[in-house]
Scaffold this motif. Structure first.
Motif, PDB file in Angstrom:
ATOM      1  N   ALA A 182      -4.390  15.033  -2.713  1.00  0.00           N
ATOM      2  CA  ALA A 182      -4.382  14.716  -4.139  1.00  0.00           C
ATOM      3  C   ALA A 182      -5.236  13.478  -4.365  1.00  0.00           C
ATOM      4  CB  ALA A 182      -2.958  14.473  -4.610  1.00  0.00           C
ATOM      5  N   ALA A 183      -5.986  13.470  -5.440  1.00  0.00           N
ATOM      6  CA  ALA A 183      -6.819  12.306  -5.729  1.00  0.00           C
ATOM      7  C   ALA A 183      -6.464  11.731  -7.095  1.00  0.00           C
ATOM      8  CB  ALA A 183      -8.293  12.685  -5.692  1.00  0.00           C
ATOM      9  N   LEU A 184      -6.288  10.419  -7.129  1.00  0.00           N
ATOM     10  CA  LEU A 184      -6.063   9.747  -8.403  1.00  0.00           C
ATOM     11  C   LEU A 184      -7.413   9.559  -9.080  1.00  0.00           C
ATOM     12  CD1 LEU A 184      -3.650   6.963  -7.141  1.00  0.00           C
ATOM     13  CD2 LEU A 184      -3.044   8.684  -8.839  1.00  0.00           C
ATOM     14  N   VAL A 185      -7.542  10.061 -10.282  1.00  0.00           N
ATOM     15  CA  VAL A 185      -8.764   9.821 -11.037  1.00  0.00           C
ATOM     16  C   VAL A 185      -8.383   9.183 -12.372  1.00  0.00           C
ATOM     17  CG1 VAL A 185     -10.077  11.721 -10.008  1.00  0.00           C
ATOM     18  CG2 VAL A 185      -8.738  12.132 -12.073  1.00  0.00           C
ATOM     19  N   GLY A 186      -9.337   8.557 -12.993  1.00  0.00           N
ATOM     20  CA  GLY A 186      -9.040   7.957 -14.283  1.00  0.00           C
ATOM     21  C   GLY A 186     -10.053   6.905 -14.646  1.00  0.00           C
ATOM     22  N   TYR A 187      -9.982   6.490 -15.883  1.00  0.00           N
ATOM     23  CA  TYR A 187     -10.868   5.452 -16.366  1.00  0.00           C
ATOM     24  C   TYR A 187     -10.569   4.158 -15.615  1.00  0.00           C
ATOM     25  CZ  TYR A 187     -14.074   3.888 -20.023  1.00  0.00           C
ATOM     26  OH  TYR A 187     -15.164   3.460 -20.711  1.00  0.00           O
ATOM     27  N   THR A 188     -11.504   3.266 -15.600  1.00  0.00           N
ATOM     28  CA  THR A 188     -11.280   2.021 -14.893  1.00  0.00           C
ATOM     29  C   THR A 188     -10.149   1.217 -15.552  1.00  0.00           C
ATOM     30  OG1 THR A 188     -12.320   0.025 -14.076  1.00  0.00           O
ATOM     31  CG2 THR A 188     -13.117   0.841 -16.188  1.00  0.00           C
ATOM     32  N   ASN A 189      -9.338   0.593 -14.723  1.00  0.00           N
ATOM     33  CA  ASN A 189      -8.269  -0.287 -15.199  1.00  0.00           C
ATOM     34  C   ASN A 189      -7.050   0.392 -15.837  1.00  0.00           C
ATOM     35  OD1 ASN A 189      -7.948  -3.152 -14.963  1.00  0.00           O
ATOM     36  ND2 ASN A 189      -7.725  -3.197 -17.186  1.00  0.00           N
ATOM     37  N   VAL A 190      -6.864   1.667 -15.582  1.00  0.00           N
ATOM     38  CA  VAL A 190      -5.715   2.353 -16.178  1.00  0.00           C
ATOM     39  C   VAL A 190      -4.449   2.183 -15.353  1.00  0.00           C
ATOM     40  CG1 VAL A 190      -7.089   4.083 -17.392  1.00  0.00           C
ATOM     41  CG2 VAL A 190      -6.315   4.549 -15.062  1.00  0.00           C
ATOM     42  N   GLY A 191      -4.615   1.718 -14.099  1.00  0.00           N
ATOM     43  CA  GLY A 191      -3.434   1.492 -13.257  1.00  0.00           C
ATOM     44  C   GLY A 191      -3.353   2.400 -12.041  1.00  0.00           C
ATOM     45  N   LYS A 192      -4.495   2.940 -11.622  1.00  0.00           N
ATOM     46  CA  LYS A 192      -4.500   3.853 -10.473  1.00  0.00           C
ATOM     47  C   LYS A 192      -4.013   3.165  -9.195  1.00  0.00           C
ATOM     48  CE  LYS A 192      -8.828   4.864 -10.874  1.00  0.00           C
ATOM     49  NZ  LYS A 192      -9.071   4.055 -12.091  1.00  0.00           N
ATOM     50  N   SER A 193      -4.549   1.974  -8.937  1.00  0.00           N
ATOM     51  CA  SER A 193      -4.170   1.271  -7.708  1.00  0.00           C
ATOM     52  C   SER A 193      -2.691   0.874  -7.739  1.00  0.00           C
ATOM     53  CB  SER A 193      -5.021   0.030  -7.513  1.00  0.00           C
ATOM     54  OG  SER A 193      -6.362   0.360  -7.632  1.00  0.00           O
ATOM     55  N   THR A 194      -2.257   0.410  -8.894  1.00  0.00           N
ATOM     56  CA  THR A 194      -0.846   0.034  -9.039  1.00  0.00           C
ATOM     57  C   THR A 194       0.045   1.237  -8.742  1.00  0.00           C
ATOM     58  OG1 THR A 194      -1.574  -1.395 -10.830  1.00  0.00           O
ATOM     59  CG2 THR A 194       0.786  -1.096 -10.590  1.00  0.00           C
ATOM     60  N   LEU A 195      -0.351   2.369  -9.303  1.00  0.00           N
ATOM     61  CA  LEU A 195       0.423   3.592  -9.107  1.00  0.00           C
ATOM     62  C   LEU A 195       0.406   4.000  -7.639  1.00  0.00           C
ATOM     63  CD1 LEU A 195       2.003   5.645 -10.767  1.00  0.00           C
ATOM     64  CD2 LEU A 195      -0.079   6.997 -10.958  1.00  0.00           C
ATOM     65  N   MET A 196      -0.766   3.913  -7.046  1.00  0.00           N
ATOM     66  CA  MET A 196      -0.921   4.244  -5.630  1.00  0.00           C
ATOM     67  C   MET A 196       0.047   3.413  -4.798  1.00  0.00           C
ATOM     68  SD  MET A 196      -3.206   5.702  -3.440  1.00  0.00           S
ATOM     69  CE  MET A 196      -3.786   5.543  -1.777  1.00  0.00           C
ATOM     70  N   ASN A 197       0.084   2.129  -5.072  1.00  0.00           N
ATOM     71  CA  ASN A 197       0.977   1.238  -4.343  1.00  0.00           C
ATOM     72  C   ASN A 197       2.433   1.598  -4.553  1.00  0.00           C
ATOM     73  OD1 ASN A 197      -1.011  -0.252  -3.173  1.00  0.00           O
ATOM     74  ND2 ASN A 197      -1.099  -1.733  -4.845  1.00  0.00           N
ATOM     75  N   SER A 198       2.800   1.781  -5.818  1.00  0.00           N
ATOM     76  CA  SER A 198       4.225   2.012  -6.052  1.00  0.00           C
ATOM     77  C   SER A 198       4.665   3.386  -5.544  1.00  0.00           C
ATOM     78  CB  SER A 198       4.578   1.820  -7.526  1.00  0.00           C
ATOM     79  OG  SER A 198       3.633   2.412  -8.340  1.00  0.00           O
ATOM     80  N   ILE A 199       3.778   4.368  -5.604  1.00  0.00           N
ATOM     81  CA  ILE A 199       4.172   5.679  -5.079  1.00  0.00           C
ATOM     82  C   ILE A 199       4.376   5.604  -3.570  1.00  0.00           C
ATOM     83  CG2 ILE A 199       3.441   8.043  -4.610  1.00  0.00           C
ATOM     84  CD1 ILE A 199       2.093   8.159  -7.246  1.00  0.00           C
ATOM     85  N   SER A 200       3.424   4.978  -2.893  1.00  0.00           N
ATOM     86  CA  SER A 200       3.557   5.003  -1.438  1.00  0.00           C
ATOM     87  C   SER A 200       4.613   4.016  -0.943  1.00  0.00           C
ATOM     88  CB  SER A 200       2.219   4.771  -0.752  1.00  0.00           C
ATOM     89  OG  SER A 200       1.460   3.829  -1.432  1.00  0.00           O
ATOM     90  N   LYS A 201       4.785   2.887  -1.631  1.00  0.00           N
ATOM     91  CA  LYS A 201       5.760   1.896  -1.176  1.00  0.00           C
ATOM     92  C   LYS A 201       7.182   2.397  -1.342  1.00  0.00           C
ATOM     93  CE  LYS A 201       3.753  -2.240  -2.267  1.00  0.00           C
ATOM     94  NZ  LYS A 201       3.664  -3.091  -3.440  1.00  0.00           N
ATOM     95  N   SER A 202       7.398   3.107  -2.436  1.00  0.00           N
ATOM     96  CA  SER A 202       8.765   3.486  -2.751  1.00  0.00           C
ATOM     97  C   SER A 202       9.241   4.684  -1.931  1.00  0.00           C
ATOM     98  CB  SER A 202       8.875   3.807  -4.239  1.00  0.00           C
ATOM     99  OG  SER A 202       7.954   4.812  -4.556  1.00  0.00           O
ATOM    100  N   GLU A 203       8.368   5.213  -1.120  1.00  0.00           N
ATOM    101  CA  GLU A 203       8.752   6.414  -0.381  1.00  0.00           C
ATOM    102  C   GLU A 203       9.387   6.113   0.965  1.00  0.00           C
ATOM    103  OE1 GLU A 203       8.207   8.325  -3.506  1.00  0.00           O
ATOM    104  OE2 GLU A 203       9.043   9.204  -1.692  1.00  0.00           O
ATOM    105  N   VAL A 204      10.125   7.116   1.447  1.00  0.00           N
ATOM    106  CA  VAL A 204      10.782   6.979   2.738  1.00  0.00           C
ATOM    107  C   VAL A 204       9.734   6.703   3.818  1.00  0.00           C
ATOM    108  CG1 VAL A 204      12.489   8.029   4.262  1.00  0.00           C
ATOM    109  CG2 VAL A 204      12.241   8.855   1.903  1.00  0.00           C
ATOM    110  N   PHE A 205       8.711   7.466   3.757  1.00  0.00           N
ATOM    111  CA  PHE A 205       7.687   7.308   4.762  1.00  0.00           C
ATOM    112  C   PHE A 205       6.318   7.144   4.099  1.00  0.00           C
ATOM    113  CE2 PHE A 205       4.393   9.217   7.469  1.00  0.00           C
ATOM    114  CZ  PHE A 205       4.503   8.395   8.570  1.00  0.00           C
ATOM    115  N   ALA A 206       5.692   6.037   4.350  1.00  0.00           N
ATOM    116  CA  ALA A 206       4.356   5.841   3.805  1.00  0.00           C
ATOM    117  C   ALA A 206       3.562   5.020   4.797  1.00  0.00           C
ATOM    118  CB  ALA A 206       4.439   5.124   2.479  1.00  0.00           C
TER     119      ALA A 206
END
Ligand code: GDP
Length: 372
Positions: A182-206
């Motif tokens: 899966a690839a995160l796409v979007g306009y610059t500064n919409v929060g892709k990196s933040t989302l990437m961090n929170s999705i992977s951090k909050s998981e059991v295994f990342a």
């Protein structure tokens, strides 16, 4: 009036870009022309107005929101006696500042030379004219040719270097096997990196940087019991310089070769609908517009609107459309699974994860139809 609103938004964005590049904006100038002046982009009266302002206030740079032709750039620089940047130049500058890996630096350098090459001639012609045209066809021409040749050689070299890295990256992608990507796409500064961090951090295994690619970050994420790869890609922007689209081929290949696109939108931004269009436009350009997609409207915590009065007769603007109304509209019109979240407060995260899980599972099952 809608045009004016658009204009303000465009200039807001340009100011934000300038700020990102390290500049402060002192004043904005606008002009309505049926079409830009072929020699100087703006009209001569406007040019004088800007020149006077620049002189009086000791301004160092004038930035244009469009890409200027080589001759427009030179003419303006000569007339105004100030450094001129156009939108492309500004974006290239930001990319150069941000490029951290050697791969990204190579890409940006290539884009910069490609931007420079056609502008080289005019620069020299202009200097020669100043010299009074003496010896114009002599050493001048030779020097231009020498410079052009050096730059062309450099471009060839950079292209070869990129080709080698592209191959390595393609191999890396192949080695990732059949795991859903899966690839995160979007306009610059919409929060892709933040989302990437929170999705992977909050998981059991990342695992962080499992595939240490050169530029894009790829992480292995597990939702439920389902592992997949998540890539954070370079942000898109309105009028992304073509030189960049071309040289960021491999970064965009991540998008092109993804199984699922997660399109992140900043709903707190007034122009979010334009942003969606820009992103879709680029996806079309790189032929990735027919992939399965999830729409994630981010930053709902930051959404603000001016409530309409019962007897308020002002026309409906973006500002007085409530979040609920936007939700209804988008749920109805989006052909993709759509969710509204905040990557910051994690509001609606369970719903979002379920959505991602379902979509990844669909692809997974289509790949391994005989497994449970
Ligand atoms: P990217 O360019 O798309 O990767 O965006 P970033 O992840 O770098 O985020 C850009 C800015 O938006 C940062 O200042 C984030 O803190 C902010 N941001 C991201 N998600 C949210 C959110 O849900 N709410 C708010 N208020 N800010 C957010």
């Amino acid at each position: 009036n809608q045009d004016e609103e658009k204009l303000t938004e465009y200039l807001d964005e340009l100011e934000f870009l300038a700020f990102t590049a390290g500049a402060t904006v002192e004043k904005r100038f606008t002009q309505k022309l049926t079409q830009p002046d072929s020699k100087t982009f703006i009209g001569s009266g406007k040019a004088i107005e800007i020149k006077e302002y620049v002189k009086e206030n000791e301004i160092g740079t004038v930035i244009f929101d469009d890409e200027l032709s080589p001759s427009q750039l030179k003419n303006l620089e000569r007339d105004m006696e100030v450094k001129i940047l156009d939108r492309t130049n500004l974006i290239l500058d930001i990319f150069a500042q941000r490029a951290q890996t050697s791969y990204a630096r190579t890409q940006v350098e290539l884009a910069q030379y490609q931007y420079l090459l056609p502008r080289l001639t005019r620069m020299w012609t202009h200097l020669e004219r100043q010299k009074g045209g003496i010896g114009m066809r002599g050493p001048g021409e030779t020097e231009i040719e020498t410079d052009r040749r050096i730059i062309r050689d450099r471009i060839t070299l950079l292209k070869e270097k990129l080709k080698t890295i592209d191959k390595q990256m393609a191999t890396q992608r192949n080695n990732r096997g059949k795991v859903v990507r899966a690839a995160l796409v979007g306009y610059t500064n919409v929060g892709k990196s933040t989302l990437m961090n929170s999705i992977s951090k909050s998981e059991v295994f990342a695992e962080n940087k499992l595939f240490a690619t050169l530029d894009t970050t790829v992480r292995k994420v597990v939702i439920g019991n389902l592992p997949f790869l998540l890539t954070d890609t370079v942000g898109f922007i309105r009028k992304l310089p073509t030189q960049l689209v071309e040289s960021f081929k491999s970064t965009l290949d991540e998008v092109r070769e993804a199984d699922l696109l997660i399109h992140v939108v900043d709903i707190s931004h007034e122009s979010f609908e334009d942003h969606i269009e820009s992103v879709n436009h680029i996806l079309m350009e790189i032929n990735a517009h027919q992939k399965p997609m999830i729409m994630i409207f981010n930053k709902i915590d930051d959404f603000s609107y001016e409530k309409k009065d019962e007897d308020d007769l002002t026309p409906s603007t973006r500002k007085n459309i409530s979040l609920e109304e936007w939700k209804k509209t988008w749920m109805a019109k989006s052909k993709y699974p759509t969710v509204f979240i905040s990557a910051l407060t994690k509001e609606n995260f369970p719903e979002m994860k379920k959505m991602i899980y379902d979509e990844v599972m669909k692809i997974h099952i289509s790949r391994f139809p005989y497994n449970d």
